[in-house]
Write a protein that holds these residues in place. Structure first.
Motif, PDB file in Angstrom:
ATOM      1  N   PHE A  70     -48.774 -19.169  49.807  1.00  0.00           N
ATOM      2  CA  PHE A  70     -49.108 -17.768  49.569  1.00  0.00           C
ATOM      3  C   PHE A  70     -48.380 -17.229  48.340  1.00  0.00           C
ATOM      4  CE2 PHE A  70     -50.545 -16.472  54.129  1.00  0.00           C
ATOM      5  CZ  PHE A  70     -51.655 -17.278  53.967  1.00  0.00           C
ATOM      6  N   VAL A  71     -47.165 -17.732  48.088  1.00  0.00           N
ATOM      7  CA  VAL A  71     -46.434 -17.320  46.884  1.00  0.00           C
ATOM      8  C   VAL A  71     -47.201 -17.729  45.636  1.00  0.00           C
ATOM      9  CG1 VAL A  71     -44.365 -17.724  45.492  1.00  0.00           C
ATOM     10  CG2 VAL A  71     -44.154 -17.333  47.944  1.00  0.00           C
ATOM     11  N   PHE A  72     -47.632 -18.980  45.591  1.00  0.00           N
ATOM     12  CA  PHE A  72     -48.346 -19.470  44.413  1.00  0.00           C
ATOM     13  C   PHE A  72     -49.730 -18.839  44.287  1.00  0.00           C
ATOM     14  CE2 PHE A  72     -45.551 -23.357  45.142  1.00  0.00           C
ATOM     15  CZ  PHE A  72     -44.623 -22.945  44.192  1.00  0.00           C
ATOM     16  N   MET A  73     -50.380 -18.567  45.402  1.00  0.00           N
ATOM     17  CA  MET A  73     -51.655 -17.856  45.350  1.00  0.00           C
ATOM     18  C   MET A  73     -51.461 -16.465  44.767  1.00  0.00           C
ATOM     19  SD  MET A  73     -53.301 -18.995  49.042  1.00  0.00           S
ATOM     20  CE  MET A  73     -54.636 -17.800  48.949  1.00  0.00           C
ATOM     21  N   PHE A  74     -50.396 -15.791  45.189  1.00  0.00           N
ATOM     22  CA  PHE A  74     -50.099 -14.452  44.671  1.00  0.00           C
ATOM     23  C   PHE A  74     -49.770 -14.514  43.182  1.00  0.00           C
ATOM     24  CE2 PHE A  74     -47.353 -10.916  43.592  1.00  0.00           C
ATOM     25  CZ  PHE A  74     -47.973  -9.840  44.197  1.00  0.00           C
ATOM     26  N   LEU A  75     -48.944 -15.484  42.774  1.00  0.00           N
ATOM     27  CA  LEU A  75     -48.574 -15.610  41.365  1.00  0.00           C
ATOM     28  C   LEU A  75     -49.789 -15.903  40.490  1.00  0.00           C
ATOM     29  CD1 LEU A  75     -45.219 -17.604  41.613  1.00  0.00           C
ATOM     30  CD2 LEU A  75     -45.528 -15.205  40.952  1.00  0.00           C
ATOM     31  N   LEU A  76     -50.728 -16.690  41.007  1.00  0.00           N
ATOM     32  CA  LEU A  76     -51.949 -16.978  40.262  1.00  0.00           C
ATOM     33  C   LEU A  76     -52.745 -15.701  40.041  1.00  0.00           C
ATOM     34  CD1 LEU A  76     -54.018 -18.906  39.012  1.00  0.00           C
ATOM     35  CD2 LEU A  76     -54.900 -19.347  41.316  1.00  0.00           C
ATOM     36  N   LEU A  77     -52.889 -14.893  41.082  1.00  0.00           N
ATOM     37  CA  LEU A  77     -53.607 -13.622  40.959  1.00  0.00           C
ATOM     38  C   LEU A  77     -52.856 -12.654  40.056  1.00  0.00           C
ATOM     39  CD1 LEU A  77     -54.703 -13.123  44.684  1.00  0.00           C
ATOM     40  CD2 LEU A  77     -56.195 -13.694  42.763  1.00  0.00           C
ATOM     41  N   PHE A  78     -51.531 -12.629  40.188  1.00  0.00           N
ATOM     42  CA  PHE A  78     -50.725 -11.695  39.386  1.00  0.00           C
ATOM     43  C   PHE A  78     -50.803 -12.039  37.898  1.00  0.00           C
ATOM     44  CE2 PHE A  78     -46.672 -10.574  37.338  1.00  0.00           C
ATOM     45  CZ  PHE A  78     -46.672  -9.202  37.550  1.00  0.00           C
ATOM     46  N   SER A  79     -50.625 -13.313  37.560  1.00  0.00           N
ATOM     47  CA  SER A  79     -50.682 -13.716  36.152  1.00  0.00           C
ATOM     48  C   SER A  79     -52.072 -13.484  35.570  1.00  0.00           C
ATOM     49  CB  SER A  79     -50.270 -15.184  36.005  1.00  0.00           C
ATOM     50  OG  SER A  79     -51.108 -16.026  36.782  1.00  0.00           O
ATOM     51  N   MET A 125     -49.883 -21.780  36.954  1.00  0.00           N
ATOM     52  CA  MET A 125     -49.705 -21.291  38.324  1.00  0.00           C
ATOM     53  C   MET A 125     -50.672 -22.020  39.262  1.00  0.00           C
ATOM     54  SD  MET A 125     -47.212 -19.318  38.340  1.00  0.00           S
ATOM     55  CE  MET A 125     -46.197 -18.522  37.092  1.00  0.00           C
ATOM     56  N   LEU A 126     -51.865 -22.309  38.754  1.00  0.00           N
ATOM     57  CA  LEU A 126     -52.818 -23.091  39.537  1.00  0.00           C
ATOM     58  C   LEU A 126     -52.308 -24.523  39.724  1.00  0.00           C
ATOM     59  CD1 LEU A 126     -55.517 -23.339  40.983  1.00  0.00           C
ATOM     60  CD2 LEU A 126     -56.619 -23.744  38.765  1.00  0.00           C
ATOM     61  N   VAL A 127     -51.628 -25.058  38.703  1.00  0.00           N
ATOM     62  CA  VAL A 127     -51.016 -26.387  38.830  1.00  0.00           C
ATOM     63  C   VAL A 127     -49.956 -26.382  39.933  1.00  0.00           C
ATOM     64  CG1 VAL A 127     -49.614 -28.138  37.668  1.00  0.00           C
ATOM     65  CG2 VAL A 127     -51.472 -27.024  36.430  1.00  0.00           C
ATOM     66  N   TRP A 154     -40.802 -18.646  44.283  1.00  0.00           N
ATOM     67  CA  TRP A 154     -40.785 -17.559  43.288  1.00  0.00           C
ATOM     68  C   TRP A 154     -40.034 -17.995  42.043  1.00  0.00           C
ATOM     69  CZ3 TRP A 154     -44.061 -13.770  43.886  1.00  0.00           C
ATOM     70  CH2 TRP A 154     -44.403 -13.297  45.154  1.00  0.00           C
ATOM     71  N   ALA A 155     -38.904 -18.682  42.236  1.00  0.00           N
ATOM     72  CA  ALA A 155     -38.116 -19.153  41.098  1.00  0.00           C
ATOM     73  C   ALA A 155     -38.896 -20.160  40.266  1.00  0.00           C
ATOM     74  CB  ALA A 155     -36.801 -19.773  41.594  1.00  0.00           C
ATOM     75  N   ALA A 156     -39.622 -21.069  40.932  1.00  0.00           N
ATOM     76  CA  ALA A 156     -40.433 -22.063  40.212  1.00  0.00           C
ATOM     77  C   ALA A 156     -41.490 -21.373  39.363  1.00  0.00           C
ATOM     78  CB  ALA A 156     -41.086 -23.016  41.213  1.00  0.00           C
ATOM     79  N   GLY A 157     -42.107 -20.329  39.910  1.00  0.00           N
ATOM     80  CA  GLY A 157     -43.095 -19.575  39.141  1.00  0.00           C
ATOM     81  C   GLY A 157     -42.485 -18.923  37.919  1.00  0.00           C
ATOM     82  N   GLY A 158     -41.272 -18.364  38.063  1.00  0.00           N
ATOM     83  CA  GLY A 158     -40.597 -17.753  36.922  1.00  0.00           C
ATOM     84  C   GLY A 158     -40.240 -18.761  35.852  1.00  0.00           C
ATOM     85  N   VAL A 159     -39.795 -19.935  36.264  1.00  0.00           N
ATOM     86  CA  VAL A 159     -39.438 -20.987  35.307  1.00  0.00           C
ATOM     87  C   VAL A 159     -40.672 -21.454  34.536  1.00  0.00           C
ATOM     88  CG1 VAL A 159     -38.629 -23.370  35.096  1.00  0.00           C
ATOM     89  CG2 VAL A 159     -37.415 -21.768  36.585  1.00  0.00           C
ATOM     90  N   VAL A 160     -41.767 -21.668  35.250  1.00  0.00           N
ATOM     91  CA  VAL A 160     -43.002 -22.120  34.605  1.00  0.00           C
ATOM     92  C   VAL A 160     -43.506 -21.078  33.603  1.00  0.00           C
ATOM     93  CG1 VAL A 160     -45.453 -22.587  35.015  1.00  0.00           C
ATOM     94  CG2 VAL A 160     -43.723 -23.678  36.437  1.00  0.00           C
ATOM     95  N   ALA A 161     -43.446 -19.809  33.976  1.00  0.00           N
ATOM     96  CA  ALA A 161     -43.878 -18.745  33.065  1.00  0.00           C
ATOM     97  C   ALA A 161     -42.998 -18.718  31.816  1.00  0.00           C
ATOM     98  CB  ALA A 161     -43.837 -17.402  33.779  1.00  0.00           C
ATOM     99  N   ARG A 288     -60.643 -16.606  35.630  1.00  0.00           N
ATOM    100  CA  ARG A 288     -59.647 -15.784  36.332  1.00  0.00           C
ATOM    101  C   ARG A 288     -60.283 -14.640  37.107  1.00  0.00           C
ATOM    102  NH1 ARG A 288     -58.333 -14.239  30.878  1.00  0.00           N
ATOM    103  NH2 ARG A 288     -58.981 -12.109  30.408  1.00  0.00           N
ATOM    104  N   SER A 289     -61.504 -14.252  36.739  1.00  0.00           N
ATOM    105  CA  SER A 289     -62.187 -13.190  37.470  1.00  0.00           C
ATOM    106  C   SER A 289     -62.784 -13.687  38.780  1.00  0.00           C
ATOM    107  CB  SER A 289     -63.303 -12.582  36.602  1.00  0.00           C
ATOM    108  OG  SER A 289     -62.768 -12.010  35.425  1.00  0.00           O
ATOM    109  N   LEU A 290     -62.936 -15.013  38.899  1.00  0.00           N
ATOM    110  CA  LEU A 290     -63.539 -15.591  40.102  1.00  0.00           C
ATOM    111  C   LEU A 290     -62.516 -15.946  41.179  1.00  0.00           C
ATOM    112  CD1 LEU A 290     -66.218 -18.009  38.570  1.00  0.00           C
ATOM    113  CD2 LEU A 290     -66.637 -15.858  39.765  1.00  0.00           C
ATOM    114  N   ASN A 291     -61.224 -15.799  40.883  1.00  0.00           N
ATOM    115  CA  ASN A 291     -60.200 -16.232  41.838  1.00  0.00           C
ATOM    116  C   ASN A 291     -60.379 -15.604  43.211  1.00  0.00           C
ATOM    117  OD1 ASN A 291     -58.783 -18.012  40.154  1.00  0.00           O
ATOM    118  ND2 ASN A 291     -57.585 -16.362  39.252  1.00  0.00           N
ATOM    119  N   PHE A 292     -60.525 -14.286  43.243  1.00  0.00           N
ATOM    120  CA  PHE A 292     -60.646 -13.592  44.527  1.00  0.00           C
ATOM    121  C   PHE A 292     -61.904 -14.032  45.269  1.00  0.00           C
ATOM    122  CE2 PHE A 292     -62.462 -10.056  46.956  1.00  0.00           C
ATOM    123  CZ  PHE A 292     -61.450  -9.839  47.880  1.00  0.00           C
TER     124      PHE A 292
END
Length: 328
Positions: A70-79, A125-127, A154-161, A288-292
């Motif tokens: 759910f964290v990575f799903m959220f980060l994908l939508l957020f980015s 983020m999808l990766v 969350w930290a992994a997402g920040g590092v990747v960004a 990115r518009s099709l994610n949801f």
């Protein structure tokens, strides 16, 4: 009857002029068609994607972001939402005849850097989400503990960004603003960076990782060990396969367009390089518009969470309406 064979010969001046006029007309028609789509169609898709991605984030928050998936799903939508808002700002400025890419040297550098960094962050983020599902499919028992480590996710997402923005910082050095054109410089380092960015970061690296990870997931799904995974885990994995499959298909020709824009297009005889570069962003906007939509269609858990959110909102409105009528 005398026949003028010269006019029917491909090498004749009249024949060549006629073909050149046809090419110019065709190129102009394509330019107009793409121009209309970039002016009206692309912003409409982008704003729809922003709205849907925000709705997706609201759904995940309402469900409770209690697992790494759910964290990575959220980060994908957020980015994707951040990238969408940046694209919307570009479109708004362009509507008042301000092209941020072509306004100045600084505008060229910052715009190209930001747009590419945001796009690559969304892809990676999808990766991360795909890799999370590899772990879930490969070691399901251990994953039951690992998925609770949301802080590390969350930290992994920040590092990747951060890495994505750093790798794209070459746009601040290797791009130039010349003759009202924002493009890579002609020297070898600039061209190598452009190739690395256009082919590597834009599709080849994330696309290859996603493809390999998906193959691993599909292989693991067929094994008996994955049969003991929970129904929810299998559902999230199915959602991931749908989302990543769409990404691979939609963005497959982006690097081809970007290479054509820089090396094989003659502006005098066809579409300009800037027009092609703008065209290359359309698959990303669509993806990115099709994610949801993919989340809702591909995942029963997310779909149930979305329905719960809608009922919650409608219930509050009904309760508010009842209290208002009662007060009257």
């Amino acid at each position: 009857m005398e026949v003028n064979w010269e006019l029917d010969t491909p090498n004749s001046t009249e024949y060549l002029q006629e073909k050149e006029e046809q090419v110019e007309t065709l190129s102009e028609e394509w330019r107009l068609l793409i121009g209309y789509f970039l002016t009206y169609g692309s912003p409409a898709i982008n704003w729809s994607g922003i709205s849907l991605n925000c709705l997706g984030m609201a759904t995940l928050i309402n469900m409770g972001i209690t697992s790494t998936s759910f964290v990575f799903m959220f980060l994908l939508l957020f980015s994707a939402t951040v990238e969408g808002f940046f694209r919307a700002a570009i479109d708004i400025l362009r509507s008042v005849d301000i092209n941020l890419y072509l306004i100045s040297e600084a505008g060229c550098h910052l715009s190209v850097w930001a747009s590419n960094a945001m796009n690559h962050t969304t892809q990676f983020m999808l990766v991360l989400l795909t890799f999370d599902r590899v772990i879930a499919a490969s070691i399901p028992f251990k994953y039951r503990t690992l998925k609770l480590k949301t802080t590390q996710a969350w930290a992994a997402g920040g590092v990747v960004a951060s890495i994505s923005y750093f790798l794209n910082s070459g746009h601040l050095i290797f791009f130039q603003f010349s003759h009202r054109n924002c493009s890579p410089k002609d020297d070898l380092p600039s061209q190598m960076f452009y190739f690395f960015n256009s082919l590597g970061l834009s599709w080849l690296i994330p696309g290859s990782l996603i493809l390999v990870f998906n193959i691993v997931i599909l292989v693991q799904i067929k094994r008996k060990t994955t049969a003991k995974s929970s129904v929810n885990e299998k559902d999230i994995t199915r959602l991931l396969l749908v989302t990543s499959g769409c990404f691979l298909i939609v963005t497959a020709f982006v690097p081809i367009i970007r290479v054509l824009a820089n090396f094989y297009v003659v502006p005098e005889n066809g579409m300009s390089a800037n027009l092609l570069r703008q065209l290359s962003i359309i698959p990303g906007i669509i993806s990115r518009s099709l994610n949801f939509v993919l989340y809702v269609c591909g995942g029963r858990v997310f779909r149930a969470g979305f329905v719960q959110l809608v009922k919650k909102i409608l219930g509050k409105k009904a309760q508010h309406l009842t209290s208002t009528v009662g007060a009257v």
